[in-house]
Motif scaffolding. Structure first.
Motif, PDB file in Angstrom:
ATOM      1  N   GLU A 172       0.991  -1.098   0.071  1.00 48.06           N
ATOM      2  CA  GLU A 172      -0.010   0.094   0.073  1.00 48.06           C
ATOM      3  C   GLU A 172       0.966   1.276   0.025  1.00 48.06           C
ATOM      4  O   GLU A 172       1.899   1.232   0.611  1.00 48.06           O
ATOM      5  N   ASP A 173       0.437   2.486  -0.648  1.00 51.60           N
ATOM      6  CA  ASP A 173       1.026   3.501  -0.614  1.00 51.60           C
ATOM      7  C   ASP A 173       0.491   4.269   0.755  1.00 51.60           C
ATOM      8  O   ASP A 173      -0.331   4.830   0.925  1.00 51.60           O
ATOM      9  N   LEU A 174       1.510   4.122   1.819  1.00 56.78           N
ATOM     10  CA  LEU A 174       1.254   4.679   3.092  1.00 56.78           C
ATOM     11  C   LEU A 174       1.407   6.335   3.161  1.00 56.78           C
ATOM     12  O   LEU A 174       0.902   7.077   4.090  1.00 56.78           O
ATOM     13  N   SER A 175       1.795   6.985   2.169  1.00 63.70           N
ATOM     14  CA  SER A 175       2.070   8.252   2.274  1.00 63.70           C
ATOM     15  C   SER A 175       0.674   8.969   1.985  1.00 63.70           C
ATOM     16  O   SER A 175       0.652  10.428   2.621  1.00 63.70           O
ATOM     17  N   ALA A 176      -0.292   8.529   1.359  1.00 63.43           N
ATOM     18  CA  ALA A 176      -1.501   9.034   1.402  1.00 63.43           C
ATOM     19  C   ALA A 176      -2.293   9.055   2.612  1.00 63.43           C
ATOM     20  O   ALA A 176      -3.125  10.127   2.879  1.00 63.43           O
ATOM     21  N   LYS A 177      -1.832   8.233   3.678  1.00 69.24           N
ATOM     22  CA  LYS A 177      -2.544   8.120   5.264  1.00 69.24           C
ATOM     23  C   LYS A 177      -2.005   9.180   6.162  1.00 69.24           C
ATOM     24  O   LYS A 177      -2.350   9.414   7.114  1.00 69.24           O
ATOM     25  N   LEU A 178      -0.686   9.557   5.674  1.00 67.02           N
ATOM     26  CA  LEU A 178       0.181  10.514   6.736  1.00 67.02           C
ATOM     27  C   LEU A 178      -0.543  11.898   6.825  1.00 67.02           C
ATOM     28  O   LEU A 178      -0.880  12.319   5.561  1.00 67.02           O
ATOM     29  N   LYS A 179      -0.282  12.246   7.871  1.00 70.91           N
ATOM     30  CA  LYS A 179      -0.724  13.839   8.167  1.00 70.91           C
ATOM     31  C   LYS A 179       0.223  14.796   7.459  1.00 70.91           C
ATOM     32  O   LYS A 179       1.521  14.454   7.741  1.00 70.91           O
ATOM     33  N   PRO A 180       0.045  15.877   6.882  1.00 69.85           N
ATOM     34  CA  PRO A 180       0.945  16.828   6.536  1.00 69.85           C
ATOM     35  C   PRO A 180       1.872  17.359   7.821  1.00 69.85           C
ATOM     36  O   PRO A 180       1.095  17.490   8.567  1.00 69.85           O
ATOM     37  N   TYR A 181       3.073  17.472   7.711  1.00 68.44           N
ATOM     38  CA  TYR A 181       3.731  18.012   8.734  1.00 68.44           C
ATOM     39  C   TYR A 181       3.664  19.339   9.076  1.00 68.44           C
ATOM     40  O   TYR A 181       3.625  20.046   7.913  1.00 68.44           O
ATOM     41  N   GLU A 182       3.492  19.716  10.016  1.00 69.58           N
ATOM     42  CA  GLU A 182       3.018  21.309  10.411  1.00 69.58           C
ATOM     43  C   GLU A 182       4.098  21.635  11.388  1.00 69.58           C
ATOM     44  O   GLU A 182       4.459  21.066  12.576  1.00 69.58           O
ATOM     45  N   GLN A 183       5.015  22.653  10.833  1.00 69.57           N
ATOM     46  CA  GLN A 183       5.952  23.351  11.641  1.00 69.57           C
ATOM     47  C   GLN A 183       5.399  24.124  12.902  1.00 69.57           C
ATOM     48  O   GLN A 183       4.660  24.739  12.962  1.00 69.57           O
ATOM     49  N   LYS A 184       5.904  23.831  13.970  1.00 72.22           N
ATOM     50  CA  LYS A 184       5.521  24.285  15.396  1.00 72.22           C
ATOM     51  C   LYS A 184       6.313  25.753  15.467  1.00 72.22           C
ATOM     52  O   LYS A 184       7.246  25.687  15.392  1.00 72.22           O
ATOM     53  N   ASP A 185       5.457  26.831  16.010  1.00 78.02           N
ATOM     54  CA  ASP A 185       6.002  27.898  16.231  1.00 78.02           C
ATOM     55  C   ASP A 185       6.551  27.787  17.648  1.00 78.02           C
ATOM     56  O   ASP A 185       5.780  28.143  18.382  1.00 78.02           O
ATOM     57  N   TRP A 186       7.695  27.831  17.831  1.00 79.47           N
ATOM     58  CA  TRP A 186       8.515  27.863  19.131  1.00 79.47           C
ATOM     59  C   TRP A 186       8.675  29.188  19.787  1.00 79.47           C
ATOM     60  O   TRP A 186       9.115  29.526  20.854  1.00 79.47           O
TER      61      TRP A 186
END
Length: 155
Positions: free
Chosen positions: A24-38
């Motif tokens: 299976e193509d697991l990349s479709a199930k991954l949530k997009p990475y969100e950069q945290k503002d520190w």
């Protein structure tokens, strides 16, 4: 061979296969990475505390703060900026600010404050420095009075 010694090679009794057609193509199930503002405005973790020093002794005051981006530190005695004053030594590394007033005189008594600021905000911590003489009875009276006020609340 390992740390314990030599051994016979291990063989799997049951072999297994990966069917490459059904991967299976697991990349479709991954949530997009969100950069945290520190980034955050500076704030004091440990504020300055009041000090009472015998005339001629050194006084060391410390405080701890957080801030991102790293805040700039400015020292004040009353309303006067003393950051560049050669009489006072200060160091500010890793969020800990240390102020040293060598050989305190009666003129060094007063209100000291540290201002930390960055583009997101600022915070200030203040304390009082009292310098006294050996023969100064007023400091003894004020300390005694302060202790008596505290003992009333303890009972």
């Amino acid at each position: 061979r390992n740390e314990i010694g030599d051994s016979d090679p291990l063989d799997s009794k049951d072999t297994w296969l990966v069917n490459k057609d059904k991967i299976e193509d697991l990349s479709a199930k991954l949530k997009p990475y969100e950069q945290k503002d520190w980034r955050h405005a500076p704030r004091f973790l440990i504020p300055l505390k009041p000090h009472t020093v015998l005339r001629g002794q050194d006084c060391t005051m410390t405080c701890a703060f957080l801030g991102n981006p790293r805040p700039t530190v400015t020292l004040y005695k009353g309303d006067v900026n003393i950051t560049a004053n050669s009489k006072f030594w200060y160091n500010s590394t890793s969020g800990v600010c240390t102020i040293v007033i060598p050989t305190c005189t009666l003129k060094d008594s007063g209100e000291y404050s540290v201002l930390v600021e960055n583009e997101l905000g600022k915070d200030r911590s203040s304390c009082a420095l009292t310098v006294y003489d050996k023969d100064d009875k007023s400091i003894l009276a004020s300390v005694t009075e302060s202790l008596q006020k505290k003992s009333k609340y303890l009972m």
